[in-house]
Design a protein around this motif. Structure first.
Motif, mmCIF file in Angstrom:
data_model
loop_
_atom_site.group_PDB
_atom_site.id
_atom_site.type_symbol
_atom_site.label_atom_id
_atom_site.label_comp_id
_atom_site.label_asym_id
_atom_site.label_seq_id
_atom_site.Cartn_x
_atom_site.Cartn_y
_atom_site.Cartn_z
ATOM 1 N N HIS A 199 25.273 12.771 25.999
ATOM 2 C CA HIS A 199 26.617 12.197 26.029
ATOM 3 C C HIS A 199 27.220 12.151 27.432
ATOM 4 O O HIS A 199 28.198 11.426 27.648
ATOM 5 C CB HIS A 199 27.541 12.989 25.104
ATOM 6 C CG HIS A 199 27.179 12.859 23.653
ATOM 7 N ND1 HIS A 199 27.105 11.644 23.016
ATOM 8 C CD2 HIS A 199 26.860 13.798 22.725
ATOM 9 C CE1 HIS A 199 26.772 11.833 21.751
ATOM 10 N NE2 HIS A 199 26.611 13.123 21.550
ATOM 11 N N GLU A 200 26.664 12.894 28.374
ATOM 12 C CA GLU A 200 27.178 12.817 29.741
ATOM 13 C C GLU A 200 26.947 11.424 30.322
ATOM 14 O O GLU A 200 27.749 10.934 31.104
ATOM 15 C CB GLU A 200 26.503 13.851 30.639
ATOM 16 C CG GLU A 200 27.021 13.791 32.081
ATOM 17 C CD GLU A 200 26.396 14.813 32.994
ATOM 18 O OE1 GLU A 200 26.700 14.782 34.205
ATOM 19 O OE2 GLU A 200 25.617 15.656 32.506
ATOM 20 N N TYR A 201 25.856 10.796 29.924
ATOM 21 C CA TYR A 201 25.505 9.501 30.498
ATOM 22 C C TYR A 201 25.723 8.332 29.535
ATOM 23 O O TYR A 201 25.897 7.196 29.979
ATOM 24 C CB TYR A 201 24.042 9.510 30.951
ATOM 25 C CG TYR A 201 23.764 10.547 32.007
ATOM 26 C CD1 TYR A 201 24.535 10.613 33.164
ATOM 27 C CD2 TYR A 201 22.745 11.470 31.835
ATOM 28 C CE1 TYR A 201 24.281 11.584 34.127
ATOM 29 C CE2 TYR A 201 22.486 12.430 32.806
ATOM 30 C CZ TYR A 201 23.267 12.483 33.943
ATOM 31 O OH TYR A 201 23.018 13.433 34.903
ATOM 32 N N ALA A 202 25.686 8.599 28.254
ATOM 33 C CA ALA A 202 25.889 7.534 27.270
ATOM 34 C C ALA A 202 26.538 8.124 26.027
ATOM 35 O O ALA A 202 25.870 8.400 25.028
ATOM 36 C CB ALA A 202 24.566 6.869 26.920
ATOM 37 N N PRO A 203 27.863 8.363 26.048
ATOM 38 C CA PRO A 203 28.528 8.963 24.890
ATOM 39 C C PRO A 203 28.459 8.044 23.678
ATOM 40 O O PRO A 203 28.929 6.912 23.708
ATOM 41 C CB PRO A 203 29.972 9.153 25.375
ATOM 42 C CG PRO A 203 30.141 8.130 26.464
ATOM 43 C CD PRO A 203 28.805 8.014 27.114
ATOM 44 N N GLN A 231 35.121 11.495 21.739
ATOM 45 C CA GLN A 231 35.113 12.924 22.034
ATOM 46 C C GLN A 231 34.593 13.233 23.431
ATOM 47 O O GLN A 231 35.128 14.099 24.125
ATOM 48 C CB GLN A 231 34.258 13.664 20.998
ATOM 49 C CG GLN A 231 34.189 15.169 21.219
ATOM 50 C CD GLN A 231 33.410 15.868 20.126
ATOM 51 O OE1 GLN A 231 32.950 15.240 19.161
ATOM 52 N NE2 GLN A 231 33.239 17.174 20.267
ATOM 53 N N TYR A 232 33.548 12.528 23.849
ATOM 54 C CA TYR A 232 32.851 12.914 25.076
ATOM 55 C C TYR A 232 33.113 11.996 26.271
ATOM 56 O O TYR A 232 32.770 12.355 27.396
ATOM 57 C CB TYR A 232 31.334 12.940 24.822
ATOM 58 C CG TYR A 232 30.920 13.916 23.750
ATOM 59 C CD1 TYR A 232 31.042 15.294 23.948
ATOM 60 C CD2 TYR A 232 30.406 13.467 22.534
ATOM 61 C CE1 TYR A 232 30.657 16.186 22.955
ATOM 62 C CE2 TYR A 232 30.015 14.350 21.550
ATOM 63 C CZ TYR A 232 30.145 15.712 21.761
ATOM 64 O OH TYR A 232 29.767 16.598 20.784
ATOM 65 N N ALA A 233 33.682 10.840 26.059
ATOM 66 C CA ALA A 233 33.824 9.879 27.156
ATOM 67 C C ALA A 233 34.810 10.365 28.209
ATOM 68 O O ALA A 233 35.832 10.980 27.899
ATOM 69 C CB ALA A 233 34.271 8.528 26.617
ATOM 70 N N ALA A 234 34.479 10.079 29.472
ATOM 71 C CA ALA A 234 35.410 10.343 30.567
ATOM 72 C C ALA A 234 36.468 9.246 30.577
ATOM 73 O O ALA A 234 36.181 8.071 30.340
ATOM 74 C CB ALA A 234 34.655 10.359 31.894
#
Length: 411
Positions: A199-203, A231-234
């Motif tokens: 999820h750091e690179y493709a949430p 939830q995980y997107a910046a």
């Protein structure tokens, strides 16, 4: 210019072009309407990763000269682990692949009209009988096929498409040289197609590296704006920003340089199809109908199979003695689609739910399980085998399974 054909196909992507290729070989009069101008076809923005398998090449007579690289394995990465399955694959030069299908269709007798954007169906007595395109031009056919992908102007107007925006996956890909394919601490990606669940690179999705020869590779990210994304997107990071973030932080790209003119974008929908895929005189094929390959993210083979199912259905409906393109008769396409194009849909959607909505820690556990189980487990699970899927599930997955069941029941 002729205004009547046996079959009118909207869209010259792999599904539309393959359907025209099959039908022209059977002797039908076919016309394909394509939005792009001929001298621009296909635009680089209209792109697939081009990852597929030799079974597709063999089934559809695709020549080796449209393949950038034959691969020996598929690698799945999580944030802290990886799993390698030895499986032959092929990374296509997608533009060459599309041009090959068009060229072969034309050689067999299909007519192509480029710069011909389809706008809506032409109706008569409540049934589609033709297509409006390029402003006010019209062309008529006994069977109309929508192969335009998510745009689906005909399928939407006829109530066949129910693509939902929240299920739309968006992606971007660059081609690079100077990629480190045997970076210490990572799997060896020579002759490999790699998908990363992180999820750091493709949430809510995945990223990938597909080896294309020497030190070159296709590198991209794709995700759905689902719960995991929320939830995980910046904040304010776009799909381009996620790819740049991966490129900036993964040592495999430390010396990589983009290959000029090799940037591609695309989209697809990850959801079950609607209740019907056809109606009177009409079928929807390719990405106009959402199809699921949750593990490999590979839609080319499924789209080509849907094209062939449509061609078989045309044969069934346009018999010389008693042509019958009624909704009841043309529904053979729906039967073929569910039986041969994308079977076990609910089970495969469950795998999609697991892969896109689980947290990173669950991805690490998934790969630990795969590394201790036999090599067939993953392929069986991806095909919808319930026993194989069960071997990959744990008690911690119960809330996710309950949510999946609730959605499928419309709750």
């Amino acid at each position: 210019m002729r205004d009547r054909f046996d079959v009118v196909i909207a869209g010259a992507g792999p599904a539309g072009a393959q359907c025209a290729r099959d039908l022209a070989a059977r002797g039908y009069d076919v016309v394909v309407l394509e939005t792009e101008a001929e001298d621009e076809f296909p635009r680089q923005s209209n792109k697939s990763t081009g990852g597929t398998f030799p079974s597709m090449l063999a089934s559809f007579g695709i020549p080796d000269d449209v393949v950038m690289q034959f691969t020996d394995s598929v690698v799945i990465e999580s944030p802290n682990d990886h799993y390698t399955q030895h499986r032959a694959g092929a990374v296509l030069e997608f533009a060459d692949f599309k041009r090959f299908l068009v060229r072969e269709g034309r050689e067999r007798g299909a007519e192509y009209r480029f710069d011909s954007r389809v706008s809506k169906p032409v109706m008569e007595d409540g049934e589609v009988v033709g297509v409006r395109y390029a402003g006010d031009e019209e062309v008529y056919g006994d069977v109309i096929i929508d192969a335009t992908g998510p745009a689906a102007p005909l399928a939407k107007a006829l109530g066949v498409s129910d693509l939902e925006r929240e299920n739309q996956a968006i992606g971007i890909e660059y081609e690079f040289e100077g990629v480190s394919l045997d970076e210490p601490g990572y799997a060896d990606l020579h002759d490999a197609m790699m998908l990363r669940l992180d999820h750091e690179y493709a949430p809510g999705g995945y990223s990938w590296i597909f080896h294309t020869g020497a030190d070159t590779a296709k590198v991209g990210v794709c995700y759905i704006q689902n719960e995991s994304y929320q939830q995980y997107a910046a904040e304010d990071r776009t799909v381009d920003g996620y790819l740049e973030h991966w490129l900036d932080t993964d040592p495999r790209f430390a010396d990589a340089e983009r290959i000029a003119g090799k940037q591609h974008r695309g989209s697809a929908h990850i959801q079950p199809p609607g209740e019907g895929l056809s109606t009177d005189n009409f079928m929807a094929i390719g990405d106009t109908v959402p199809t699921i390959d949750p593990l490999w993210g590979e839609g080319i083979h499924v789209g080509m199979r849907s094209a062939r199912a449509a061609a078989v259905t045309v044969d069934h409906c346009l018999t010389p003695r008693e042509p019958d393109t009624s909704a009841e008769n043309i529904s053979l396409y729906d039967d073929l689609w569910h039986r041969e194009v994308a079977p076990n849909m609910d089970s495969r959607l469950l795998m999609t739910h697991l892969l896109y909505l689980a947290p990173n820690e669950r991805y690490d556990r998934l790969l630990r399980d795969l590394n201790r189980l036999d090599q067939d487990t993953l392929s069986k699970a991806n095909s919808g085998d319930k026993l194989a899927i069960a071997r990959l599930l744990h008690l911690e997955d119960l809330p996710m399974l309950a949510e999946f069941a609730k959605r499928r029941l419309g709750g």
